[in-house]
Motif scaffolding. Structure first.
Motif, PDB file in Angstrom:
ATOM      1  N   ALA A  25       0.681  -1.070   0.326  1.00 57.63           N
ATOM      2  CA  ALA A  25      -0.389   0.119   0.127  1.00 57.63           C
ATOM      3  C   ALA A  25       0.932   1.210  -0.345  1.00 57.63           C
ATOM      4  O   ALA A  25       0.628   2.120  -0.659  1.00 57.63           O
ATOM      5  CB  ALA A  25      -0.767  -0.230   0.922  1.00 57.63           C
ATOM      6  N   PRO A  26       1.883   1.327   1.007  1.00 65.99           N
ATOM      7  CA  PRO A  26       3.253   2.968   0.758  1.00 65.99           C
ATOM      8  C   PRO A  26       3.123   3.009  -0.227  1.00 65.99           C
ATOM      9  O   PRO A  26       4.140   3.613  -0.792  1.00 65.99           O
ATOM     10  CB  PRO A  26       3.723   2.824   2.015  1.00 65.99           C
ATOM     11  N   LYS A  27       3.747   1.714  -1.128  1.00 65.31           N
ATOM     12  CA  LYS A  27       4.540   2.305  -2.303  1.00 65.31           C
ATOM     13  C   LYS A  27       3.855   2.194  -3.901  1.00 65.31           C
ATOM     14  O   LYS A  27       4.356   2.458  -4.515  1.00 65.31           O
ATOM     15  CB  LYS A  27       4.528   0.598  -2.414  1.00 65.31           C
ATOM     16  N   VAL A  28       2.677   2.108  -3.719  1.00 60.37           N
ATOM     17  CA  VAL A  28       1.853   3.367  -4.749  1.00 60.37           C
ATOM     18  C   VAL A  28       0.875   3.717  -4.697  1.00 60.37           C
ATOM     19  O   VAL A  28       0.655   4.836  -3.507  1.00 60.37           O
ATOM     20  CB  VAL A  28       0.796   1.675  -5.293  1.00 60.37           C
ATOM     21  N   ASP A  29       0.783   4.959  -5.585  1.00 63.07           N
ATOM     22  CA  ASP A  29      -0.210   5.941  -5.243  1.00 63.07           C
ATOM     23  C   ASP A  29      -1.642   6.304  -4.706  1.00 63.07           C
ATOM     24  O   ASP A  29      -1.742   7.150  -3.937  1.00 63.07           O
ATOM     25  CB  ASP A  29      -0.295   6.448  -7.746  1.00 63.07           C
ATOM     26  N   GLY A  30      -2.190   4.497  -5.265  1.00 60.97           N
ATOM     27  CA  GLY A  30      -3.816   4.613  -4.274  1.00 60.97           C
ATOM     28  C   GLY A  30      -3.866   3.706  -4.375  1.00 60.97           C
ATOM     29  O   GLY A  30      -3.803   2.117  -4.872  1.00 60.97           O
TER      30      GLY A  30
ATOM     31  N   VAL B 219      -8.007   5.702  -2.421  1.00 56.77           N
ATOM     32  CA  VAL B 219      -8.613   6.467  -2.817  1.00 56.77           C
ATOM     33  C   VAL B 219      -9.614   6.483  -3.483  1.00 56.77           C
ATOM     34  O   VAL B 219     -10.773   7.183  -4.451  1.00 56.77           O
ATOM     35  CB  VAL B 219      -7.431   6.319  -4.513  1.00 56.77           C
ATOM     36  N   GLY B 220     -10.643   5.359  -3.406  1.00 49.81           N
ATOM     37  CA  GLY B 220     -11.930   4.701  -3.973  1.00 49.81           C
ATOM     38  C   GLY B 220     -12.609   3.268  -3.392  1.00 49.81           C
ATOM     39  O   GLY B 220     -12.093   3.132  -2.905  1.00 49.81           O
ATOM     40  N   VAL B 221     -13.496   3.381  -2.871  1.00 53.11           N
ATOM     41  CA  VAL B 221     -14.977   2.436  -3.014  1.00 53.11           C
ATOM     42  C   VAL B 221     -15.034   1.826  -4.373  1.00 53.11           C
ATOM     43  O   VAL B 221     -16.257   2.590  -3.994  1.00 53.11           O
ATOM     44  CB  VAL B 221     -15.482   2.295  -1.240  1.00 53.11           C
ATOM     45  N   VAL B 222     -14.828   0.116  -3.929  1.00 49.12           N
ATOM     46  CA  VAL B 222     -16.316  -0.430  -4.674  1.00 49.12           C
ATOM     47  C   VAL B 222     -17.120  -0.847  -4.612  1.00 49.12           C
ATOM     48  O   VAL B 222     -16.568  -2.363  -4.040  1.00 49.12           O
ATOM     49  CB  VAL B 222     -15.678  -1.543  -5.956  1.00 49.12           C
ATOM     50  N   ILE B 223     -18.506  -0.957  -4.661  1.00 52.09           N
ATOM     51  CA  ILE B 223     -19.237  -1.580  -3.649  1.00 52.09           C
ATOM     52  C   ILE B 223     -19.595  -2.757  -4.909  1.00 52.09           C
ATOM     53  O   ILE B 223     -20.111  -2.866  -5.311  1.00 52.09           O
ATOM     54  CB  ILE B 223     -20.656  -0.816  -3.256  1.00 52.09           C
ATOM     55  N   ASN B 224     -18.772  -3.870  -4.676  1.00 51.18           N
ATOM     56  CA  ASN B 224     -19.604  -5.069  -5.318  1.00 51.18           C
ATOM     57  C   ASN B 224     -21.083  -5.849  -5.574  1.00 51.18           C
ATOM     58  O   ASN B 224     -21.541  -5.709  -3.718  1.00 51.18           O
ATOM     59  CB  ASN B 224     -18.636  -6.015  -5.586  1.00 51.18           C
ATOM     60  N   ARG B 225     -21.457  -5.764  -6.403  1.00 53.08           N
ATOM     61  CA  ARG B 225     -22.564  -7.443  -6.121  1.00 53.08           C
ATOM     62  C   ARG B 225     -23.357  -6.593  -5.424  1.00 53.08           C
ATOM     63  O   ARG B 225     -24.572  -7.355  -4.584  1.00 53.08           O
ATOM     64  CB  ARG B 225     -22.450  -8.185  -5.518  1.00 53.08           C
TER      65      ARG B 225
END
Ligand SMILES: Nc1ncnc2c1ncn2[C@@H]1O[C@H](COP(=O)(O)OP(=O)(O)OP(=O)(O)O)[C@@H](O)[C@H]1O
Ligand SMILES: [Mg+2]
Length: 207
Positions: free
Chosen positions: A146-151, A181-187
């Protein structure tokens, strides 16, 4: 980084579809299978021919773990998959780094400088790099990345994950230095059925 609270919430599905949407939009996208515990990209793209191995299964080639263990260079483990697209005569290309054959030493990669180098190389050569990963509350792998990526995009399976669990996963990611940076609500199922759709009446639906 694509992750979730629990297993099976749809990380691989979302990561794969996002990657395909990006290449359809003309972007250079690279999808990395950083789920070294349950690697699945091999099976997702089983039928896609790679330009470098002419249709052989991606499993036979080295993956992300080989960068650390086998001394492979990142460029050597990137596969350029041919994706058939209706209407596009030539099809499109998606870059993929599978997990490959992973040994007990596999997790060393996640904490090694090789991961930083790997990500730098991937960033430099693509518009978007997507990493599929294991769930946060089960193992710490995603927290290391997680800390190594942009989001970080958190996939939340509506109905099986409580708000509290999702919040705990988000907090852990942020505490580890990740930026959610965001959440995907799946199903997601609104439970209302078509009659409640704003345009339902337009199609002469029910009275
Ligand atoms: N929105 C959806 N509608 C229907 N089926 C779905 C949806 N999202 C995911 N699935 C299915 O649910 C299963 C689990 O999804 P997926 O493998 O993407 O989850 P995952 O989070 O990557 O799991 P794991 O933690 O095991 O890696 C798959 O069979 C997938 O096809
Ligand atoms: Mg998965």
């Amino acid at each position: 980084l694509i992750t979730s609270t629990q297993p099976g919430e749809g990380k691989t599905t979302v990561a794969t579809n996002l990657a395909l949407s990006l290449i359809l939009a003309g972007k250079r996208a690279l999808l990395i299978d950083a789920d070294l515990r349950r690697p699945t990209l091999d099976s997702v793209f089983r039928d896609s021919a790679s330009s470098s191995d002419d249709g052989r299964n991606t499993k036979r080639r080295p993956g992300i773990a080989a960068v650390r263990e086998g001394g492979w260079r990142v460029g050597e483990v990137v596969q350029r998959l041919h994706i058939d697209v209706a209407g596009a005569a030539e099809g499109l290309r998606l870059s993929v780094i599978p997990a490959g054959r992973v040994s007990a030493l596999r997790f060393a990669l996640l904490e090694s400088p090789q991961l930083d180098e790997t990500l730098r190389f991937c960033r430099d050569n693509n518009d978007v790099v997507l990493l599929d990963s294991p769930p946060v509350l089960a193992v710490s792998d995603a927290l290391l990345i997680a800390p190594k990526v942009d989001g970080v995009i958190l996939i939340v399976n509506a109905g099986t994950v409580t708000e509290r669990e999702a919040k705990r996963a988000k907090d852990s990611l942020e505490k580890a230095g990740g930026r959610v940076v965001g959440v995907v609500i799946n199903r997601f199922d609104d439970g209302a059925g078509p009659a409640y759709h704003p345009y339902a009446g337009y199609y002469g639906e029910p009275d």
